[in-house]
Design an enzyme around this catalytic site. Structure first.
Site, PDB file in Angstrom:
ATOM      1  N   LYS A 152       2.223   5.274   3.176  1.00 40.75           N
ATOM      2  CA  LYS A 152       1.214   5.803   4.089  1.00 40.75           C
ATOM      3  C   LYS A 152       1.720   7.068   4.779  1.00 40.75           C
ATOM      4  O   LYS A 152       2.906   7.391   4.747  1.00 40.75           O
ATOM      5  CB  LYS A 152       0.823   4.745   5.118  1.00 40.75           C
ATOM      6  CG  LYS A 152      -0.100   3.673   4.545  1.00 40.75           C
ATOM      7  CD  LYS A 152      -0.658   2.765   5.621  1.00 40.75           C
ATOM      8  CE  LYS A 152      -1.707   1.811   5.026  1.00 40.75           C
ATOM      9  NZ  LYS A 152      -2.254   0.882   6.052  1.00 40.75           N
TER      10      LYS A 152
ATOM     11  N   ARG B 107       2.554  -5.796   1.982  1.00 46.89           N
ATOM     12  CA  ARG B 107       1.479  -5.325   1.105  1.00 46.89           C
ATOM     13  C   ARG B 107       1.911  -3.966   0.564  1.00 46.89           C
ATOM     14  O   ARG B 107       2.015  -3.003   1.317  1.00 46.89           O
ATOM     15  CB  ARG B 107       0.164  -5.224   1.858  1.00 46.89           C
ATOM     16  CG  ARG B 107      -1.023  -4.807   0.988  1.00 46.89           C
ATOM     17  CD  ARG B 107      -2.311  -4.761   1.811  1.00 46.89           C
ATOM     18  NE  ARG B 107      -3.450  -4.396   0.985  1.00 46.89           N
ATOM     19  CZ  ARG B 107      -3.852  -3.151   0.757  1.00 46.89           C
ATOM     20  NH1 ARG B 107      -3.197  -2.132   1.318  1.00 46.89           N
ATOM     21  NH2 ARG B 107      -4.899  -2.906  -0.025  1.00 46.89           N
TER      22      ARG B 107
END
Length: 276
Positions: A224, A258
């Site tokens: 991210k 995740r």
């Protein structure tokens, strides 16, 4: 870490050590281009590799929530996700499948097709009926902290105490969800959703405090912007930095990672376990 059990539509999943949730994006526009898969053969190939690499859960989604992405209707998302869930279930009957959606209709169809977990990035705020679907199918529910709404996902929270805000949100939300009959709840602090880079790191530093709530804790930080922006690199170059933060999170009690890169996350968990 604590030990949790999750009733996945009648199949008991014991979370007694950190797990990896592999991301399978059935989308053309997810922020990490290498994670995008479209055809069923490609989806099955990615699922096969992730299972081989140690994923305990496969998270299939048909809609990107990256900043600037366009919302697609439930009908399009269903066309992308449901056949993929069905194909993965047939090929891997024992794997736990999560459906990444905020539409109740998509969640229901995916659960019918073989998914066992509902992963809703809106915490039930977009389509509240998704909570009833999870309860009806006895599916664990991933509740994500999303301040505001999907349209304001790039707007940072106006607070100097993001960790306290997330903690209060989960304490209130857990009570509300349990009153609706949802007992198997997984918490996701929502890294990158309505939070600046600085706020993301404040939250990560305080993630151990969320463990006191008493529910499994999932984090999604893989590749991210909070990882690559401080380093002035791209998402494609952010694997090693993601792994470094994964180890940091494991040391603070996170239960589920995740990730896009299952092999590397599994290696992090293996080394973490050796230190216990």
């Amino acid at each position: 870490m604590s030990i949790f059990s999750l009733n996945c539509k009648g199949k008991l999943l014991i979370v007694n050590k950190p797990m990896v949730m592999g991301i399978i994006n059935c989308t053309p526009d997810s922020y990490f281009s290498d994670s995008r898969v479209h055809s069923l053969p490609d989806i099955l190939a990615k699922a096969h590799q992730m299972v081989q690499d140690g994923a305990g859960i496969l998270d299939l989604g048909g809609q990107s929530t990256r900043p600037g992405s366009k919302r697609i209707p439930a009908s399009v998302e269903m066309e992308r996700v449901v056949p993929a869930v069905r194909a993965v279930r047939v090929s891997y009957p024992d794997i736990i499948i999560s459906v990444d959606t905020y539409y109740s209709s998509v969640a229901a169809a995916a659960l019918e097709a073989g998914a066992s977990i509902v992963n809703d990035v809106t915490g039930g705020s977009y389509d509240p009926e998704i909570l009833e679907v999870a309860q009806q199918y006895r599916a664990p529910y991933v509740c994500t902290h999303l301040p505001g709404n999907l349209e304001s996902i790039t707007d940072a929270m106006q607070t100097n105490q993001v960790s306290a805000e997330v903690l209060r949100f989960f304490e209130s939300k857990l009570d509300s969800l349990r009153k609706k009959g949802l007992n198997d709840i997984i918490l996701d602090p929502g890294f990158g959703f309505g939070k600046s880079v600085a706020q993301n790191y404040e939250l990560l530093k305080s993630v151990a405090a969320l463990k006191a709530i008493g529910a499994p804790l999932l984090i999604g930080i893989s590749r991210k912007s909070m990882v690559y922006k401080p380093l002035n690199i791209s998402a494609t170059e952010a694997l090693s930095a993601s792994s470094a933060l994964h180890m940091y999170a494991l040391e603070r009690g996170v239960d589920i990672l995740r990730v896009h890169d299952v092999k590397e996350a599994t290696e992090c968990i293996t080394l973490y376990n050796l230190l216990q």
